[in-house]
Scaffold this motif. Structure first.
Motif, PDB file in Angstrom:
ATOM      1  N   HIS A 220       0.868  -1.185   0.000  1.00  0.00           N
ATOM      2  CA  HIS A 220       0.000   0.000   0.000  1.00  0.00           C
ATOM      3  C   HIS A 220       0.900   1.228   0.000  1.00  0.00           C
ATOM      4  CE1 HIS A 220      -3.465   2.556   0.982  1.00  0.00           C
ATOM      5  NE2 HIS A 220      -2.614   3.202   1.759  1.00  0.00           N
ATOM      6  N   HIS A 221       0.711   2.087  -0.975  1.00  0.00           N
ATOM      7  CA  HIS A 221       1.490   3.327  -1.070  1.00  0.00           C
ATOM      8  C   HIS A 221       0.549   4.462  -1.432  1.00  0.00           C
ATOM      9  CE1 HIS A 221       5.375   1.217  -1.069  1.00  0.00           C
ATOM     10  NE2 HIS A 221       4.744   0.309  -1.776  1.00  0.00           N
ATOM     11  N   GLU A 222       0.837   5.636  -0.891  1.00  0.00           N
ATOM     12  CA  GLU A 222       0.062   6.824  -1.236  1.00  0.00           C
ATOM     13  C   GLU A 222       1.005   7.900  -1.730  1.00  0.00           C
ATOM     14  OE1 GLU A 222      -2.767   8.073   1.692  1.00  0.00           O
ATOM     15  OE2 GLU A 222      -3.464   6.019   2.015  1.00  0.00           O
ATOM     16  N   TRP A 223       0.691   8.428  -2.899  1.00  0.00           N
ATOM     17  CA  TRP A 223       1.471   9.508  -3.494  1.00  0.00           C
ATOM     18  C   TRP A 223       0.616  10.762  -3.482  1.00  0.00           C
ATOM     19  CZ3 TRP A 223       3.269   6.928  -8.718  1.00  0.00           C
ATOM     20  CH2 TRP A 223       4.134   5.863  -8.440  1.00  0.00           C
ATOM     21  N   VAL A 224       1.128  11.829  -2.934  1.00  0.00           N
ATOM     22  CA  VAL A 224       0.455  13.120  -2.995  1.00  0.00           C
ATOM     23  C   VAL A 224       1.162  13.930  -4.077  1.00  0.00           C
ATOM     24  CG1 VAL A 224      -0.135  15.220  -1.748  1.00  0.00           C
ATOM     25  CG2 VAL A 224      -0.218  13.009  -0.578  1.00  0.00           C
ATOM     26  N   LEU A 225       0.383  14.396  -5.039  1.00  0.00           N
ATOM     27  CA  LEU A 225       0.940  15.102  -6.188  1.00  0.00           C
ATOM     28  C   LEU A 225       0.268  16.454  -6.347  1.00  0.00           C
ATOM     29  CD1 LEU A 225       0.618  11.915  -8.291  1.00  0.00           C
ATOM     30  CD2 LEU A 225       2.817  12.990  -7.857  1.00  0.00           C
ATOM     31  N   ASP A 226       1.042  17.450  -6.660  1.00  0.00           N
ATOM     32  CA  ASP A 226       0.519  18.780  -6.936  1.00  0.00           C
ATOM     33  C   ASP A 226       0.188  18.829  -8.426  1.00  0.00           C
ATOM     34  OD1 ASP A 226      -0.235  21.421  -6.784  1.00  0.00           O
ATOM     35  OD2 ASP A 226       1.816  22.185  -6.880  1.00  0.00           O
ATOM     36  N   ALA A 227      -0.931  18.222  -8.787  1.00  0.00           N
ATOM     37  CA  ALA A 227      -1.315  18.098 -10.187  1.00  0.00           C
ATOM     38  C   ALA A 227      -2.823  17.900 -10.279  1.00  0.00           C
ATOM     39  CB  ALA A 227      -0.601  16.895 -10.810  1.00  0.00           C
ATOM     40  N   PRO A 228      -3.400  18.265 -11.407  1.00  0.00           N
ATOM     41  CA  PRO A 228      -4.834  18.015 -11.593  1.00  0.00           C
ATOM     42  C   PRO A 228      -5.131  16.512 -11.573  1.00  0.00           C
ATOM     43  CG  PRO A 228      -3.988  19.517 -13.275  1.00  0.00           C
ATOM     44  CD  PRO A 228      -2.800  18.960 -12.537  1.00  0.00           C
ATOM     45  N   ARG A 229      -6.222  16.155 -10.950  1.00  0.00           N
ATOM     46  CA  ARG A 229      -6.619  14.750 -10.841  1.00  0.00           C
ATOM     47  C   ARG A 229      -6.711  14.096 -12.215  1.00  0.00           C
ATOM     48  NH1 ARG A 229     -11.196  12.174 -11.505  1.00  0.00           N
ATOM     49  NH2 ARG A 229     -11.621  10.265 -10.358  1.00  0.00           N
ATOM     50  N   ASP A 230      -7.320  14.778 -13.184  1.00  0.00           N
ATOM     51  CA  ASP A 230      -7.482  14.193 -14.516  1.00  0.00           C
ATOM     52  C   ASP A 230      -6.135  13.896 -15.173  1.00  0.00           C
ATOM     53  OD1 ASP A 230     -10.209  14.290 -14.187  1.00  0.00           O
ATOM     54  OD2 ASP A 230     -10.507  16.042 -15.483  1.00  0.00           O
ATOM     55  N   ALA A 231      -5.141  14.748 -14.927  1.00  0.00           N
ATOM     56  CA  ALA A 231      -3.811  14.521 -15.499  1.00  0.00           C
ATOM     57  C   ALA A 231      -3.166  13.284 -14.882  1.00  0.00           C
ATOM     58  CB  ALA A 231      -2.927  15.749 -15.285  1.00  0.00           C
ATOM     59  N   VAL A 232      -3.361  13.083 -13.583  1.00  0.00           N
ATOM     60  CA  VAL A 232      -2.806  11.905 -12.904  1.00  0.00           C
ATOM     61  C   VAL A 232      -3.498  10.638 -13.406  1.00  0.00           C
ATOM     62  CG1 VAL A 232      -2.500  10.762 -10.668  1.00  0.00           C
ATOM     63  CG2 VAL A 232      -2.116  13.235 -10.875  1.00  0.00           C
ATOM     64  N   VAL A 233      -4.819  10.687 -13.514  1.00  0.00           N
ATOM     65  CA  VAL A 233      -5.562   9.529 -14.024  1.00  0.00           C
ATOM     66  C   VAL A 233      -5.094   9.187 -15.438  1.00  0.00           C
ATOM     67  CG1 VAL A 233      -7.840   8.672 -14.724  1.00  0.00           C
ATOM     68  CG2 VAL A 233      -7.577   9.886 -12.552  1.00  0.00           C
TER      69      VAL A 233
ATOM     70  N   ALA B 281      -3.396   5.686 -16.423  1.00  0.00           N
ATOM     71  CA  ALA B 281      -4.159   4.802 -17.312  1.00  0.00           C
ATOM     72  C   ALA B 281      -3.371   4.462 -18.577  1.00  0.00           C
ATOM     73  CB  ALA B 281      -5.491   5.450 -17.688  1.00  0.00           C
ATOM     74  N   ASP B 282      -2.377   5.261 -18.901  1.00  0.00           N
ATOM     75  CA  ASP B 282      -1.538   5.053 -20.090  1.00  0.00           C
ATOM     76  C   ASP B 282      -0.437   4.050 -19.760  1.00  0.00           C
ATOM     77  OD1 ASP B 282      -0.040   5.192 -22.413  1.00  0.00           O
ATOM     78  OD2 ASP B 282       0.745   7.203 -21.983  1.00  0.00           O
ATOM     79  N   ILE B 283      -0.813   2.797 -19.660  1.00  0.00           N
ATOM     80  CA  ILE B 283       0.114   1.737 -19.244  1.00  0.00           C
ATOM     81  C   ILE B 283       1.346   1.677 -20.148  1.00  0.00           C
ATOM     82  CG2 ILE B 283       0.360  -0.768 -18.928  1.00  0.00           C
ATOM     83  CD1 ILE B 283      -1.386   0.397 -16.814  1.00  0.00           C
ATOM     84  N   GLU B 284       1.148   1.807 -21.433  1.00  0.00           N
ATOM     85  CA  GLU B 284       2.285   1.709 -22.356  1.00  0.00           C
ATOM     86  C   GLU B 284       3.292   2.836 -22.154  1.00  0.00           C
ATOM     87  OE1 GLU B 284       1.073  -0.315 -26.401  1.00  0.00           O
ATOM     88  OE2 GLU B 284      -0.428   1.194 -25.802  1.00  0.00           O
ATOM     89  N   GLY B 285       2.882   3.935 -21.514  1.00  0.00           N
ATOM     90  CA  GLY B 285       3.777   5.048 -21.265  1.00  0.00           C
ATOM     91  C   GLY B 285       4.633   4.900 -20.010  1.00  0.00           C
ATOM     92  N   TYR B 286       4.331   3.930 -19.154  1.00  0.00           N
ATOM     93  CA  TYR B 286       5.072   3.786 -17.896  1.00  0.00           C
ATOM     94  C   TYR B 286       6.590   3.710 -18.079  1.00  0.00           C
ATOM     95  CZ  TYR B 286       1.004   3.001 -14.784  1.00  0.00           C
ATOM     96  OH  TYR B 286      -0.137   3.137 -14.045  1.00  0.00           O
ATOM     97  N   PRO B 287       7.111   2.946 -19.047  1.00  0.00           N
ATOM     98  CA  PRO B 287       8.574   2.867 -19.170  1.00  0.00           C
ATOM     99  C   PRO B 287       9.230   4.228 -19.446  1.00  0.00           C
ATOM    100  CG  PRO B 287       7.553   1.083 -20.388  1.00  0.00           C
ATOM    101  CD  PRO B 287       6.441   2.024 -19.976  1.00  0.00           C
ATOM    102  N   ARG B 288       8.481   5.174 -19.979  1.00  0.00           N
ATOM    103  CA  ARG B 288       9.024   6.503 -20.262  1.00  0.00           C
ATOM    104  C   ARG B 288       9.345   7.256 -18.969  1.00  0.00           C
ATOM    105  NH1 ARG B 288       5.328   8.025 -23.594  1.00  0.00           N
ATOM    106  NH2 ARG B 288       3.917   8.855 -22.026  1.00  0.00           N
TER     107      ARG B 288
END
Length: 149
Positions: A9-22, A26-33
């Motif tokens: 269980h991990h929680e990340w707090v980010l100073d970013a719009p929720r939609d941008a984080v989602v 959701a862009d799984i193929e982008g994770y390696p970037r």
């Protein structure tokens, strides 16, 4: 017979719009970037992909990820994991009371039988390895969201 079970269980707090984080999560193929420990992800079909993950320990996990839930509006993303780990991983993305975005990661997996010897490493070492990987992921995600803006 499957190997030991691990729950994270991990929680990340980010100073970013929720939609941008989602969108980034959701862009799984982008994770390696943006997440260095995710070495590769390639699409198999519309709902699944094959990935290689390697953190600080000299062990490369080979996984098949299959989308179970992709509720972008509700901020809930979940994949089933098969291969060297068997179980699931999910993100829940929300706004916290202070207005920051909170990305909560939960994972419940068993180590595949063929990895049982590697799983005999100290659970503390395996948890520290996972925590280090998650810290790297959080930093990478913050950079990725800034890049996308």
């Amino acid at each position: 017979m499957p190997g030991p079970r691990f729950v994270f269980h991990h929680e990340w707090v980010l100073d970013a719009p929720r939609d941008a984080v989602v969108a980034a999560l959701a862009d799984i193929e982008g994770y390696p970037r943006w997440w260095p420990q995710i070495r590769s992800l390639e699409r198999i079909d519309e709902t699944s992909g094959r990935g290689r993950i390697r953190s600080a320990l000299p062990l490369t996990l080979h996984l098949v990820l299959t989308r179970e839930i992709e509720d972008r509006e509700g901020g809930h993303l979940r994949v089933r994991l098969d291969g060297d780990l068997e179980g699931w991983a999910e993100w829940t993305i929300s706004r916290d009371p202070q207005g920051a975005c909170r990305a909560t990661f939960d994972q419940d997996v068993r180590v595949a039988a063929r990895w049982s010897r590697a799983a005999t490493l100290s659970p503390a070492v395996l948890r520290a390895n996972h925590a280090w990987m998650m810290r790297q992921g959080r930093r990478g995600l913050a950079r990725e969201i800034t890049r996308r803006r």
